[in-house]
Design an enzyme around this catalytic site. Structure first.
Site, PDB file in Angstrom:
ATOM      1  N   ASP A 285      50.650  37.852  37.892  1.00 55.83           N
ATOM      2  CA  ASP A 285      50.022  37.929  36.580  1.00 55.83           C
ATOM      3  C   ASP A 285      48.493  37.848  36.681  1.00 55.83           C
ATOM      4  O   ASP A 285      47.962  36.949  37.343  1.00 55.83           O
ATOM      5  CB  ASP A 285      50.543  36.749  35.743  1.00 55.83           C
ATOM      6  CG  ASP A 285      50.243  36.892  34.263  1.00 55.83           C
ATOM      7  OD1 ASP A 285      50.750  37.831  33.645  1.00 55.83           O
ATOM      8  OD2 ASP A 285      49.491  36.040  33.735  1.00 55.83           O
TER       9      ASP A 285
ATOM     10  N   GLU B 158      49.196  42.564  38.810  1.00 58.81           N
ATOM     11  CA  GLU B 158      48.803  43.083  37.511  1.00 58.81           C
ATOM     12  C   GLU B 158      47.283  43.160  37.537  1.00 58.81           C
ATOM     13  O   GLU B 158      46.597  42.150  37.402  1.00 58.81           O
ATOM     14  CB  GLU B 158      49.287  42.157  36.395  1.00 58.81           C
ATOM     15  CG  GLU B 158      49.196  42.817  35.045  1.00 58.81           C
ATOM     16  CD  GLU B 158      49.084  41.815  33.909  1.00 58.81           C
ATOM     17  OE1 GLU B 158      49.351  42.212  32.775  1.00 58.81           O
ATOM     18  OE2 GLU B 158      48.692  40.661  34.137  1.00 58.81           O
TER      19      GLU B 158
HETATM   20  O1  TEU Z   1      48.926  40.087  30.608  1.00 60.19           O
HETATM   21  C1  TEU Z   1      47.661  40.533  30.956  1.00 60.19           C
HETATM   22  C2  TEU Z   1      46.875  40.895  29.792  1.00 60.19           C
HETATM   23  O2  TEU Z   1      45.894  40.251  29.624  1.00 60.19           O
HETATM   24  C3  TEU Z   1      47.246  41.903  28.779  1.00 60.19           C
HETATM   25  O3  TEU Z   1      48.206  42.797  29.055  1.00 60.19           O
HETATM   26  C4  TEU Z   1      47.465  41.148  27.519  1.00 60.19           C
HETATM   27  O4  TEU Z   1      48.752  41.339  27.036  1.00 60.19           O
HETATM   28  C5  TEU Z   1      46.501  41.639  26.481  1.00 60.19           C
HETATM   29  O5  TEU Z   1      45.286  41.865  27.046  1.00 60.19           O
HETATM   30  C6  TEU Z   1      46.303  40.608  25.421  1.00 60.19           C
HETATM   31  O6  TEU Z   1      45.208  41.046  24.670  1.00 60.19           O
HETATM   32  C7  TEU Z   1      49.551  39.094  31.320  1.00 60.19           C
HETATM   33  C8  TEU Z   1      50.986  39.005  30.841  1.00 60.19           C
HETATM   34  O7  TEU Z   1      51.637  40.206  31.143  1.00 60.19           O
HETATM   35  C9  TEU Z   1      50.967  38.706  29.376  1.00 60.19           C
HETATM   36  O8  TEU Z   1      52.245  38.746  28.806  1.00 60.19           O
HETATM   37  C10 TEU Z   1      50.338  37.357  29.219  1.00 60.19           C
HETATM   38  O9  TEU Z   1      50.163  37.078  27.853  1.00 60.19           O
HETATM   39  C11 TEU Z   1      48.976  37.258  29.910  1.00 60.19           C
HETATM   40  O10 TEU Z   1      48.942  37.856  31.183  1.00 60.19           O
HETATM   41  C12 TEU Z   1      48.638  35.805  30.115  1.00 60.19           C
HETATM   42  O11 TEU Z   1      49.471  35.260  31.090  1.00 60.19           O
END
Ligand code: TEU
Ligand code: CA
Length: 565
Positions: A206, A260
């Site tokens: 993540d 990610e």
């Molecule tokens: O997401 C990364 C992330 O920052 C984005 O995809 C986010 O959903 C968006 O920018 C919000 O504005 C990861 C996870 O996949 C997500 O579900 C989590 O909320 C985030 O990190 C925090 O752990």
């Protein structure tokens, strides 16, 4: 047939990954929340589809302000999802089916209810103080700088006990860990080993580019604040930390990693995935799923823009011997068919199949998000009360309640872009609550179209989206050129048709996808002609003819053919 062998064949390059968002997948005990026994019930469904790797979104103990991306105990299973015995059983049932499990590693931040943070906030000299990032306020007593949280407002919250601020790129209940502290890194490596020793086959990491913070944390310019991930990401020690993690942990196991890559540019990609880097096996780029986003606002996109993104990703991922991913959505994005296809009754199935054809024939390990194999659609989100996601709730306060943006404008964009679209329960059958749960109220409403769109119907129908996915997965698995072959875009400027070749040795494939509701055509490379048809989403009568040099395409038709050299 080709005798050329790919340079570095590896199981995770050949795999098809399926992402499970556990709270919405399958509820086994009628409490309205998906769980691990529910996943076990559906393993045969997944293995029939051809899935051999599952990426499980967080299954850990959590207060769930961000649905598990806020972890309270990294060594415990969320009790609503089941017990550690259930988790171990999941692993052994998967092993029997030759499937591997990749779990979510969320270590940029923890929950504020994690014991480390509970300690850290006690006093400035607590041994855990430096597990997190604490700063004094500025001279006015306000936050230390203008860093913004991705969930609106400041990225700093003041903690009354010591009067200092702590950093949180996401919610205030998700404090950022201090990776500069070697004890933090040791704890992370140790929890990774805990799960690997159970038999887990890797990690989806993540927001991993955010772990190394910028020295001195300078104020961001208004431009930077528009997309702060680029300012936060790629801090000076990112590569040291990932290489250390490889030395200490990953190199000792046969595992895959996918980062990610929030905030990573194309130019920065090879340093993360390049063959000799010993960092990550592959990353998710955000560019495709965000091609029609300006902040939270929905904008328009064109097919040449999409192709250009794919070309940039291809060059970045494979330029220095790395590997890549292909995906159309995940738990943070709208449904693929609603986003890139046409989810009306007339075109939903055809366009879902057309998009899947692209996903499985571009170069990279494909990631199917749960329900996409059924062509599940966005949810009819109308009022703010229809939403669950903390991101939307907080943005509503910041944008609408403050009077900056009208409710109408806000809701029109978010209905299309919201993360909640992907988070509604899986549609298993036409039974009440789509067969997801026996509870009267699942944690999130089932999409009202479940009587038409569900797994049970599609498994019985050989022409369904589900069976088309199954065919695509089997075709890719059996075809080295579709896994390892070079990618070449045949018509980057064509606004209607996406056509490209994948070639390995003398194996030569062409893919042509019509992204419109009108008939189109696609020319083969000059001198080449169609040899045979591997797959099409239309009946055989509409398949390209042998020896043809131009492929006629029906609306949303997608074909995969072999072509002569
Ligand atoms: O997401 C990364 C992330 O920052 C984005 O995809 C986010 O959903 C968006 O920018 C919000 O504005 C990861 C996870 O996949 C997500 O579900 C989590 O909320 C985030 O990190 C925090 O752990
Ligand atoms: Ca349950």
């Amino acid at each position: 047939m080709s005798t050329a062998s790919p340079e570095h064949p590896t199981w995770w390059k050949e795999a098809t990954v399926y992402q499970i968002y556990p709270r919405s997948f399958k509820d086994s005990n009628g409490d309205g929340l998906g769980d691990i026994p529910g996943i076990i019930e559906k393993l045969d469904y997944l293995s029939t589809l051809g899935i051999n790797v599952i990426w499980l979104s967080p299954h850990f103990d959590s207060p769930n302000v961000d649905n598990g991306y806020d972890i309270r105990d990294y060594r415990k299973v969320l009790k609503e999802f089941g017990s550690m015995a259930d988790f171990d059983q999941l692993l052994s049932e998967m092993k029997q089916r030759d499937m591997r499990l990749v779990i979510d590693l969320v270590v940029n931040h923890s929950s504020d209810e994690h014991e480390w943070f509970e300690q850290s906030r006690q006093s400035k000299d607590n041994p855990y103080r430096d597990f997190y990032i604490w700063r004094d306020g500025n001279s006015d007593g306000g936050p230390p700088n203008n860093y913004a949280s991705f969930f609106s407002g400041s990225a700093w919250s003041k903690d009354d006990r010591t009067g200092q601020y702590y950093l949180h790129y996401f919610a205030a209940k998700q404090p950022d860990l201090n990776w500069e502290n070697p004890s933090v890194r040791e704890e992370v490596y140790s929890l990774m080993k805990f799960w690997l020793d159970k038999g887990v086959a890797g990690f989806r990491m993540d927001v991993i580019p955010l772990i190394s913070k910028q020295p001195d944390m300078p104020e961001l310019t208004p431009e930077q604040l528009h997309a702060p991930e680029y300012a936060y990401a790629n801090g000076p020690h990112l590569h040291d930390y990932l290489q250390e993690m490889n030395r200490e942990v990953l190199s000792k196991y046969d595992v895959m990693t996918v980062g990610e890559a929030f905030g990573i540019t194309y130019a920065e990609t090879p340093a993360l995935v390049g063959r000799d880097r010993n960092e990550l096996n592959m990353i998710f780029h955000f560019d495709l799923v965000r091609l029609d986003r300006d902040g939270w606002r929905k904008t328009e996109w064109t097919l040449p823009e999409l192709k250009e993104i794919n070309r940039n990703i291809y060059e970045a991922d494979y330029g220095e011997g790395g590997w890549g991913t292909t995906f159309l959505t995940n738990h943070d994005n709208p449904r693929a068919v609603s986003h890139f296809g046409n989810d009306s009754a007339e075109w939903r199935e055809l366009s879902a199949k057309a998009l899947a054809t692209m996903m499985f024939t571009l170069k990279g390990t494909p990631y199917v998000y749960q329900g996409d194999e059924l062509g599940m659609t966005n949810f009819p989100l109308e009022r703010i009360d229809d939403y669950q996601d903390i991101e939307v709730k907080r943005a509503w306060q910041e944008e609408v309640v403050s009077g900056q943006v009208s409710a109408e404008e806000f809701l029109e964009s978010y209905a299309q872009t919201s993360r909640d679209n992907a988070r509604t329960p899986m549609q298993w059958s036409a039974e009440p609550q789509a067969g997801f749960t026996t509870a009267d109220t699942p944690w999130f409403a089932v999409n009202p179209n479940y009587r038409d769109i569900n797994a049970e119907h599609q498994q019985d129908n050989p022409h369904s989206v589900y069976h088309f996915y199954r065919q695509l997965i089997a075709l890719r698995r059996a075809t080295p050129a579709l896994i390892y072959g070079d990618y070449h875009d045949l018509a980057p400027q064509d606004p209607n048709v996406y056509s490209y070749t994948r070639a390995l040795g003398d194996q030569r494939y062409m893919v042509a996808i019509n992204f419109t509701e009108e008939e189109q055509e696609a020319a083969l490379p000059s001198g080449a002609s169609v040899v045979s048809v591997s797959l099409s989403n239309y009946p055989d009568e509409q398949s390209p003819q042998q020896d043809a040099q131009v492929i006629q395409l029906q609306p949303w038709q997608a074909v995969v053919v072999t072509i002569s050299a």
